[in-house]
Design an enzyme around this catalytic site. Structure first.
Site, short mmCIF file in Angstrom:
data_model
loop_
_atom_site.label_atom_id
_atom_site.label_comp_id
_atom_site.label_asym_id
_atom_site.label_seq_id
_atom_site.Cartn_x
_atom_site.Cartn_y
_atom_site.Cartn_z
N ARG A 51 -24.25 37.73 -25.01
CA ARG A 51 -24.52 37.31 -26.39
C ARG A 51 -25.52 36.17 -26.48
O ARG A 51 -25.84 35.71 -27.58
CB ARG A 51 -23.20 36.87 -27.06
CG ARG A 51 -22.16 37.97 -27.16
CD ARG A 51 -20.80 37.41 -27.52
NE ARG A 51 -20.26 36.56 -26.45
CZ ARG A 51 -19.11 35.90 -26.54
NH1 ARG A 51 -18.39 35.99 -27.66
NH2 ARG A 51 -18.69 35.16 -25.53
N HIS A 103 -22.65 27.62 -24.25
CA HIS A 103 -22.43 28.29 -25.54
C HIS A 103 -20.96 28.26 -25.90
O HIS A 103 -20.09 28.17 -25.03
CB HIS A 103 -22.95 29.73 -25.50
CG HIS A 103 -22.17 30.64 -24.60
ND1 HIS A 103 -21.10 31.39 -25.04
CD2 HIS A 103 -22.30 30.91 -23.28
CE1 HIS A 103 -20.61 32.09 -24.03
NE2 HIS A 103 -21.32 31.82 -22.95
N CYS A 106 -17.24 30.33 -24.47
CA CYS A 106 -17.65 30.74 -23.12
C CYS A 106 -16.44 31.20 -22.31
O CYS A 106 -15.48 30.44 -22.13
CB CYS A 106 -18.34 29.58 -22.42
SG CYS A 106 -18.83 29.93 -20.71
#
Length: 206
Positions: A51, A103, A106
């Site tokens: 992603r 991010h 995670c």
């Protein structure tokens, strides 16, 4: 058997062919120029999570970002893979900025946080060994069990800070040789599609 016999791969190949045609139409000669060499100014050390495709989220063209990705965007000081990427990027490509990009949500950080609430044990699998430094990060944050709702975000941010510190240790020699390279820590927010600067940038004069 051809890869195109698998529907998911056939879609990728078809999309690539269309993309190449579109780019050539909008910017004739782009691929010919790209084939002659690269001179990116940014090295992105990110997570392997599907992603978080760096070129997509940064709206960057091929050739603008040099990339290394692994589970939970780590820089192990004994990992020849990431060390060789750093060396090549800085000493040969002239990269000026190294971005460590974590991010939200995670999976690697979440697994490390979960492991940190258990009694310490020897990591036996490749994944467990790779995540062990983040388990240590989570343990030092001392959340307790069960951890609070914001614990994962804290681990993700602290992991980015630790990787920035690791890179700074690696860059001491390059800085002493006059390389003007800065290191930055960001977190990509999956929920918003935006990059958050943690304001922990470090350069040769810090």
């Amino acid at each position: 058997m051809a890869a195109s016999s698998f529907p998911v791969l056939s879609r990728i190949l078809s999309a690539n062919a269309q993309w190449a045609r579109d780019v050539s139409q909008v910017e004739p000669g782009f691929f010919e120029k790209s084939a002659q060499g690269q001179a990116p100014k940014v090295l992105w050390i990110g997570c392997a999570d599907s992603r978080v495709p760096e070129s997509v989220v940064a709206a960057a063209k091929p050739g603008e970002i040099f990339v290394h990705r692994n589970i939970a965007n780590q820089v192990h000081l004994n990992d020849d893979s990431v060390l060789s990427v750093l060396t090549y990027a800085i000493m040969h490509l002239g990269v000026e900025h190294v971005v460590v990009a974590g991010h939200t949500n995670c999976g690697g950080a979440a697994a490390a946080l979960s492991e940190s609430t258990k009694a310490p044990s020897e990591a036996t699998s490749p994944l467990a060994r790779f995540l062990a430094p983040i388990v240590d990060v989570a343990r030092k944050l001392n959340f307790g069990s069960p951890p609070p709702p914001d614990a994962l975000d804290a681990v993700i941010a602290e992991n980015v800070r630790q990787q920035v510190c690791n890179i700074c240790d690696i860059l001491k020699q390059a800085w002493s040789e006059g390389k003007n390279v800065h290191v930055h820590g960001w977190v990509y927010e999956l929920e918003h599609g935006t990059l958050k600067d943690l304001d922990i940038s470090v350069g040769p004069r810090h």
